[in-house]
Design a protein around this motif. Structure first.
Motif, mmCIF file in Angstrom:
data_model
loop_
_atom_site.group_PDB
_atom_site.id
_atom_site.type_symbol
_atom_site.label_atom_id
_atom_site.label_comp_id
_atom_site.label_asym_id
_atom_site.label_seq_id
_atom_site.Cartn_x
_atom_site.Cartn_y
_atom_site.Cartn_z
ATOM 1 N N GLU A 218 0.426 -0.981 0.481
ATOM 2 C CA GLU A 218 -0.013 -0.138 -0.219
ATOM 3 C C GLU A 218 0.695 1.274 -0.213
ATOM 4 O O GLU A 218 0.859 1.666 -1.089
ATOM 5 C CB GLU A 218 -0.970 -0.024 1.008
ATOM 6 N N ALA A 219 2.274 1.167 0.770
ATOM 7 C CA ALA A 219 2.742 2.508 0.812
ATOM 8 C C ALA A 219 3.589 2.735 -0.228
ATOM 9 O O ALA A 219 3.721 3.594 -0.714
ATOM 10 C CB ALA A 219 4.066 2.042 2.149
ATOM 11 N N ALA A 220 3.538 1.501 -1.352
ATOM 12 C CA ALA A 220 4.899 2.081 -2.548
ATOM 13 C C ALA A 220 3.705 2.410 -3.403
ATOM 14 O O ALA A 220 4.587 2.982 -4.576
ATOM 15 C CB ALA A 220 5.531 0.637 -2.155
ATOM 16 N N LEU A 221 3.269 1.321 -2.903
ATOM 17 C CA LEU A 221 2.276 2.073 -4.891
ATOM 18 C C LEU A 221 1.717 3.401 -4.476
ATOM 19 O O LEU A 221 1.716 4.499 -5.586
ATOM 20 C CB LEU A 221 0.755 1.602 -4.391
ATOM 21 N N LYS A 222 1.222 4.364 -3.399
ATOM 22 C CA LYS A 222 1.235 5.802 -3.651
ATOM 23 C C LYS A 222 2.237 6.435 -3.969
ATOM 24 O O LYS A 222 2.543 7.341 -4.273
ATOM 25 C CB LYS A 222 0.788 5.851 -1.468
ATOM 26 N N GLN A 223 3.824 5.891 -3.271
ATOM 27 C CA GLN A 223 5.185 6.563 -3.522
ATOM 28 C C GLN A 223 5.088 6.303 -5.817
ATOM 29 O O GLN A 223 5.428 7.476 -6.132
ATOM 30 C CB GLN A 223 6.282 6.002 -3.163
ATOM 31 N N ALA A 224 3.779 5.332 -6.116
ATOM 32 C CA ALA A 224 5.016 4.955 -7.608
ATOM 33 C C ALA A 224 4.226 6.464 -7.934
ATOM 34 O O ALA A 224 4.876 6.527 -9.201
ATOM 35 C CB ALA A 224 4.205 3.655 -8.099
ATOM 36 N N ILE A 225 3.050 6.467 -7.842
ATOM 37 C CA ILE A 225 2.455 7.404 -8.509
ATOM 38 C C ILE A 225 3.103 8.902 -8.747
ATOM 39 O O ILE A 225 3.679 9.663 -9.992
ATOM 40 C CB ILE A 225 0.924 7.994 -8.213
ATOM 41 N N ASN A 226 4.135 9.022 -7.584
ATOM 42 C CA ASN A 226 4.304 10.171 -8.099
ATOM 43 C C ASN A 226 6.051 10.008 -8.793
ATOM 44 O O ASN A 226 6.442 11.167 -8.773
ATOM 45 C CB ASN A 226 5.052 10.669 -6.133
ATOM 46 N N LEU A 227 6.566 8.833 -8.801
ATOM 47 C CA LEU A 227 7.784 8.935 -9.706
ATOM 48 C C LEU A 227 7.387 9.124 -11.197
ATOM 49 O O LEU A 227 8.871 9.050 -11.719
ATOM 50 C CB LEU A 227 8.005 7.653 -8.758
ATOM 51 N N LEU A 228 6.223 8.370 -11.667
ATOM 52 C CA LEU A 228 6.001 8.370 -13.243
ATOM 53 C C LEU A 228 5.674 9.317 -13.715
ATOM 54 O O LEU A 228 5.383 10.909 -12.312
ATOM 55 C CB LEU A 228 4.932 7.914 -13.075
ATOM 56 N N GLY A 229 6.375 9.630 -15.298
ATOM 57 C CA GLY A 229 5.637 11.058 -15.845
ATOM 58 C C GLY A 229 5.036 10.875 -16.371
ATOM 59 O O GLY A 229 4.391 9.419 -16.486
ATOM 60 N N PHE A 230 4.077 11.535 -17.449
ATOM 61 C CA PHE A 230 3.151 11.468 -18.193
ATOM 62 C C PHE A 230 3.545 10.163 -18.876
ATOM 63 O O PHE A 230 4.205 10.426 -19.155
ATOM 64 C CB PHE A 230 3.266 12.821 -18.968
ATOM 65 N N ASP A 231 2.156 9.686 -18.447
ATOM 66 C CA ASP A 231 1.571 9.136 -19.567
ATOM 67 C C ASP A 231 2.584 6.983 -19.027
ATOM 68 O O ASP A 231 2.748 6.426 -19.404
ATOM 69 C CB ASP A 231 2.478 8.966 -20.839
ATOM 70 N N GLY A 232 3.329 7.772 -18.002
ATOM 71 C CA GLY A 232 3.658 6.312 -18.029
ATOM 72 C C GLY A 232 3.863 5.207 -17.126
ATOM 73 O O GLY A 232 2.217 5.592 -16.591
ATOM 74 N N ARG A 233 3.840 4.085 -16.848
ATOM 75 C CA ARG A 233 2.950 2.208 -16.983
ATOM 76 C C ARG A 233 3.237 2.616 -15.131
ATOM 77 O O ARG A 233 4.382 2.267 -14.553
ATOM 78 C CB ARG A 233 3.542 1.983 -17.777
ATOM 79 N N LEU A 234 2.266 1.905 -14.364
ATOM 80 C CA LEU A 234 2.139 1.485 -13.206
ATOM 81 C C LEU A 234 1.501 -0.513 -13.242
ATOM 82 O O LEU A 234 0.873 -0.312 -13.853
ATOM 83 C CB LEU A 234 2.036 2.576 -12.045
ATOM 84 N N VAL A 235 2.599 -1.131 -13.066
ATOM 85 C CA VAL A 235 2.202 -2.564 -13.383
ATOM 86 C C VAL A 235 2.383 -3.547 -12.437
ATOM 87 O O VAL A 235 3.822 -3.510 -12.065
ATOM 88 C CB VAL A 235 2.968 -2.985 -14.568
ATOM 89 N N VAL A 236 1.665 -4.687 -12.057
ATOM 90 C CA VAL A 236 1.652 -5.130 -10.828
ATOM 91 C C VAL A 236 1.307 -6.367 -10.835
ATOM 92 O O VAL A 236 -0.139 -6.824 -11.462
ATOM 93 C CB VAL A 236 1.422 -4.578 -9.976
ATOM 94 N N ILE A 237 2.153 -7.538 -10.800
ATOM 95 C CA ILE A 237 1.221 -8.221 -10.558
ATOM 96 C C ILE A 237 1.079 -9.170 -9.500
ATOM 97 O O ILE A 237 1.687 -9.284 -8.347
ATOM 98 C CB ILE A 237 2.714 -9.663 -11.418
ATOM 99 N N SER A 238 0.308 -9.289 -9.077
ATOM 100 C CA SER A 238 -0.381 -10.316 -7.557
ATOM 101 C C SER A 238 -0.394 -11.947 -8.025
ATOM 102 O O SER A 238 -0.788 -11.980 -8.913
ATOM 103 C CB SER A 238 -1.463 -10.045 -7.023
ATOM 104 N N TYR A 239 -0.385 -12.425 -6.575
ATOM 105 C CA TYR A 239 -0.747 -13.555 -6.362
ATOM 106 C C TYR A 239 -1.879 -14.334 -5.265
ATOM 107 O O TYR A 239 -1.556 -15.273 -5.453
ATOM 108 C CB TYR A 239 0.509 -14.634 -6.405
ATOM 109 N N HIS A 240 -2.111 -13.114 -5.368
ATOM 110 C CA HIS A 240 -3.515 -13.808 -4.026
ATOM 111 C C HIS A 240 -4.112 -12.836 -3.933
ATOM 112 O O HIS A 240 -4.169 -11.562 -4.144
ATOM 113 C CB HIS A 240 -3.118 -14.682 -3.042
#
Ligand SMILES: C[S@@+](CC[C@H](N)C(=O)[O-])C[C@H]1O[C@@H](n2cnc3c(N)ncnc32)[C@H](O)[C@@H]1O
Length: 341
Positions: A218-240
């Motif tokens: 949860e904490a890292a997802l919030k931080q990830a947004i701020n690091l992406l440039g415009f059009d940058g992609r956030l990709v997450v693979i989860s297993y449960h």
């Protein structure tokens, strides 16, 4: 000693979801054996750069050897992705074109004899991704109250027999090894229930608790947004489902302009969308992939792209104190090659 074999899950789908492009800059938050990282580096050549993070020093060692051919384009950091923002700031690695999380543990860790992740090998009940963490699975098993154990096994393992298992654990304590724990669970609920071993859910619960997996995600997802440039992609693979629920809710919330509770007469939250969903439904592995790599069967891949145009780099620099990265960093001439995005 870890045997270096981990088959990356949804490999082609991940590269496509990240929209990997030549010269792009990417963060792999869960480097593991470096399989996804290698594919990203191949596809982003020439000029691509990758910052790879893993909490496990063994994974960093293995990935470093595997990615040797790309040593001028990579920076590998032995850290927890809960510090994602600080890590990227410290290495002046933002904004980026894409960020990948391939959650959970690798086959390298699962098959490793001494780590305690699996009841296939007898080993001390450890389950820490990093030896720098203080609390092991044995600590939790042997010091928690029966009620706390039952809650943990129920919530993190989604185990229907959590109370019965917790009661047996408390009766059998101290429990020091994986096989001792697996046998205790078998005594509590019987040997086989359907396709999965009766200890599977309890082992998952302990691993999640030891590594604070859901809180860190949860904490890292919030931080990830701020690091992406415009059009940058956030990709997450989860297993449960616990992980996937967090990812799905996060992406849905961040792709909405208002997140006021239903029925609020006028918007008071002033929330604005920063992401756009790329695939509304999660991508899952083909039957052929599952057959080749059964570990992929529960994988779900979700993607969103950054859409707001705020100057996130300026915001980031003002919003955060000096970086708190402490663990080993294996460098390269990456920063010299840094290009504007
Ligand atoms: C499924 S594996 C990744 C496999 C990798 N994508 C590959 O292709 O080889 C997950 C990795 O993430 C690491 N990991 C899990 N949680 C982490 C966290 N909070 N911070 C850093 N690394 C983490 C684990 O140590 C493990 O090596």
């Amino acid at each position: 000693m870890l045997v270096p074999t981990h088959v990356p899950v949804l490999l082609q789908e991940t590269v496509e979801a990240l929209a990997v492009q030549a010269g792009g800059r990417y963060v792999d938050c869960t480097l593991g054996g470096g399989g996804h990282a290698a594919a990203i580096l191949d596809q982003s050549s020439p000029g691509g750069q990758l910052l790879g993070i893993d909490a496990d020093p063994e994974a960093i060692k293995i990935a470093k050897a595997r990615l040797d051919a790309y040593s001028g384009s990579i920076l590998l950091v032995n850290e927890n992705f809960v510090n994602l923002q600080a890590i990227c700031l410290k290495h002046d690695f933002s904004p980026v074109h894409g960020i990948l999380f391939d959650l959970g543990l690798s086959s390298l860790q699962l098959n490793s004899n001494g780590r305690g992740f699996s009841f296939q090998h007898d080993a001390p009940l450890d389950m820490r991704f990093s030896p720098s963490q203080e609390v092991t699975a044995a600590d939790i098993i042997n010091t928690s109250s029966e009620a706390k154990l039952a809650r943990l096994i129920k919530i993190y393992g989604e185990e229907g027999y959590s109370h019965r298992i917790a009661r047996h654990i408390v009766q059998e304590r101290p429990i020091r090894t994986t096989l001792q724990l697996a046998q205790t669970i078998e005594q509590a609920v019987g040997t086989r229930r359907g396709r999965i071993h009766p200890a599977t859910r309890t082992f998952q619960a302990l691993r999640i608790a030891v590594n604070h997996e859901l809180e860190h995600l949860e904490a890292a997802l919030k931080q990830a947004i701020n690091l992406l440039g415009f059009d940058g992609r956030l990709v997450v693979i989860s297993y449960h489902s616990l992980e996937d629920r967090i990812v799905k809710q996060f992406m849905h919330q961040e792709s909405r302009d208002c997140i006021c509770p239903p029925g609020t007469p006028a918007c008071i939250c002033q929330h604005t969308a920063s992401l756009q969903l790329i695939n509304k439904k999660a991508i899952t592995p083909s039957p052929a992939e599952v057959q080749l790599n059964p570990r992929s069967r529960s994988a779900k891949l979700r993607t969103a792209k950054r859409i707001d145009t705020q100057d996130n780099l300026a915001w980031l620099k003002n919003a955060f104190p000096p970086p708190m990265v402490k663990a080993g960093v294996m460098g390269s001439n990456l920063l010299k090659n840094r290009r504007a995005f």
